[in-house]
Motif scaffolding. Structure first.
Motif, short mmCIF file in Angstrom:
data_model
loop_
_atom_site.label_atom_id
_atom_site.label_comp_id
_atom_site.label_asym_id
_atom_site.label_seq_id
_atom_site.Cartn_x
_atom_site.Cartn_y
_atom_site.Cartn_z
N THR A 206 0.84 -1.20 0.00
CA THR A 206 0.00 0.00 0.00
C THR A 206 0.87 1.25 0.00
N ALA A 207 0.25 2.39 -0.30
CA ALA A 207 0.99 3.66 -0.28
C ALA A 207 1.54 3.97 1.11
N PRO A 208 0.75 3.82 2.19
CA PRO A 208 1.32 4.06 3.53
C PRO A 208 2.45 3.09 3.87
N GLY A 209 2.33 1.84 3.41
CA GLY A 209 3.38 0.87 3.66
C GLY A 209 4.68 1.26 2.96
N ARG A 210 4.56 1.70 1.72
CA ARG A 210 5.76 2.14 0.99
C ARG A 210 6.35 3.39 1.64
N ALA A 211 5.49 4.26 2.18
CA ALA A 211 5.98 5.45 2.88
C ALA A 211 6.75 5.05 4.14
N GLN A 212 6.28 4.00 4.81
CA GLN A 212 7.01 3.52 5.99
C GLN A 212 8.41 3.05 5.62
N ILE A 213 8.50 2.31 4.51
CA ILE A 213 9.82 1.86 4.05
C ILE A 213 10.73 3.05 3.74
N ASP A 214 10.17 4.07 3.14
CA ASP A 214 10.95 5.26 2.81
C ASP A 214 11.46 5.97 4.06
N GLY A 215 10.80 5.71 5.19
CA GLY A 215 11.23 6.32 6.45
C GLY A 215 12.34 5.58 7.16
N PHE A 216 12.66 4.37 6.69
CA PHE A 216 13.76 3.61 7.29
C PHE A 216 15.09 4.25 6.89
N ALA A 217 16.10 4.06 7.73
CA ALA A 217 17.40 4.68 7.48
C ALA A 217 17.97 4.29 6.12
N ARG A 218 17.74 3.04 5.72
CA ARG A 218 18.27 2.58 4.44
C ARG A 218 17.17 2.41 3.38
N ARG A 219 15.96 2.82 3.72
CA ARG A 219 14.83 2.85 2.78
C ARG A 219 14.62 1.51 2.08
N ARG A 220 14.61 0.43 2.87
CA ARG A 220 14.41 -0.89 2.28
C ARG A 220 13.97 -1.87 3.36
N LEU A 221 13.37 -2.97 2.91
CA LEU A 221 13.11 -4.11 3.77
C LEU A 221 14.34 -5.01 3.75
N MET A 222 14.46 -5.86 4.75
CA MET A 222 15.60 -6.77 4.78
C MET A 222 15.34 -7.98 3.88
N ASP A 223 16.41 -8.60 3.42
CA ASP A 223 16.31 -9.80 2.60
C ASP A 223 15.94 -11.01 3.45
N ASP A 224 15.49 -12.05 2.79
CA ASP A 224 15.08 -13.27 3.48
C ASP A 224 16.18 -13.88 4.33
N ASP A 225 17.44 -13.68 3.92
CA ASP A 225 18.55 -14.32 4.62
C ASP A 225 19.13 -13.48 5.74
N ALA A 226 18.46 -12.40 6.11
CA ALA A 226 19.02 -11.45 7.07
C ALA A 226 19.31 -12.07 8.43
N LEU A 227 18.55 -13.06 8.83
CA LEU A 227 18.69 -13.63 10.17
C LEU A 227 19.49 -14.93 10.19
N ASP A 228 19.92 -15.39 9.04
CA ASP A 228 20.54 -16.71 8.94
C ASP A 228 21.73 -16.89 9.89
N LEU A 233 24.35 -18.86 14.90
CA LEU A 233 25.16 -18.55 16.08
C LEU A 233 24.46 -19.02 17.35
N LEU A 234 23.18 -18.65 17.49
CA LEU A 234 22.47 -18.94 18.73
C LEU A 234 22.05 -20.40 18.86
N ALA A 235 21.93 -21.10 17.74
CA ALA A 235 21.50 -22.50 17.78
C ALA A 235 22.67 -23.47 17.99
N GLY A 236 23.87 -23.02 17.69
CA GLY A 236 25.00 -23.93 17.65
C GLY A 236 25.94 -23.88 18.83
N PRO A 237 27.06 -24.56 18.73
CA PRO A 237 28.04 -24.63 19.81
C PRO A 237 28.57 -23.27 20.23
N ALA A 238 28.61 -22.31 19.33
CA ALA A 238 29.14 -20.98 19.66
C ALA A 238 28.32 -20.26 20.72
N ALA A 239 27.08 -20.70 20.95
CA ALA A 239 26.22 -20.05 21.96
C ALA A 239 26.44 -20.62 23.36
#
Length: 255
Positions: A206-228, A233-239
């Motif tokens: 929607t227009a308000p949704g796109r406006a929200q994205i424009d308000g982000f510091a980098r004006r974008r949503l994160m990619d699907d792999d952002a949390l990988d 880290l948290l699931a494995g031995p390093a935690a």
């Protein structure tokens, strides 16, 4: 065992039929974990379990509505019977709780807290009990990862109930980490920013949704792999020495 290997670990993921939960299931399976995909939409789960198995992984589908508190422990028992002792819980299932405080129906408020808070608490408790009883905790292999949100520390318009529920998850994560520290159960949370998922896709179109994205510091949503990498880290031995941490991954959206 290599740093990123999850061989001989069993992971239980709630809300695993789509979005982040589904991606987490595939990531953990690729790292060698046996994965239990839990969600209400079992027809989706069966297809994803088949895909994981075709790639050489071990997986099972578990029908679960996390709002049904009595079903959570039984679902974990089913997963353990199929895959072995539980090592990793990903508390991912959630609802949006969208609506202004003056108009949000009380049943929607209750649903938001039943799924986003009560179910997270109960799942963590049921997982911890099993990790202790099986000896997984004493071995230092017990991991509980709660999916919080930047909404836990930032007030988002029209999402007061959701923000409150995620703030509760943040507090709960720290409390459980402290309570179970001597048991060697690592309890942590990831606080993501916005990644386009089924929950928010219509809004960002929607227009308000796109406006929200424009308000982000980098004006974008994160990619699907952002949390990988944070998940691994948290699931494995390093935690082994990480507990009570809230790791924010938001591309600067909360700035």
């Amino acid at each position: 065992m290599t740093t990123n290997s999850l061989e001989n670990r069993t992971a239980f993921i709630t809300g695993a039929s789509s979005g982040l939960g589904l991606r987490f299931a595939h990531m953990l399976a690729q790292a060698g974990a046996r994965v239990a995909l839990a969600a209400r939409r079992t027809e989706r789960l069966e297809a994803e379990v088949a895909a994981i198995r075709a790639a050489g992984g071990q997986a099972t589908a578990i029908a679960l509505d996390v709002a049904n508190a009595d079903a959570i422990g039984a679902a974990m028992d089913e997963a353990q019977a199929a895959l072995g002792p539980l090592s990793i819980l990903i508390n991912n299932a959630g609802v949006s709780g969208e609506g202004s405080a003056l108009s949000l129906p009380l049943d929607r408020l209750d649903q938001t807290f039943d799924v986003n808070v009560r179910a997270v608490y109960i799942a963590a408790r049921e997982a911890a009990r099993r990790m202790i009883d099986s000896g997984v905790a004493a071995q230092g292999d017990a991991r509980i990862i709660n999916i919080a949100s930047i909404a836990g520390s930032v007030q988002l318009p029209g999402l007061t109930a959701y923000c409150a529920s995620k703030a509760a998850v943040v507090s709960m994560t720290k409390g459980l980490a402290r309570e179970w520290a001597a048991r060697l159960i690592a309890v942590n949370a990831i606080a993501p920013g916005y990644i386009e998922t089924e929950i928010n896709a219509d809004w960002f179109a929607t227009a308000p949704g796109r406006a929200q994205i424009d308000g982000f510091a980098r004006r974008r949503l994160m990619d699907d792999d952002a949390l990988d990498q944070t998940l691994m880290l948290l699931a494995g031995p390093a935690a082994r020495f990480i507990t009570g941490s809230i790791i924010t991954v938001d591309d600067g959206q909360s700035l």
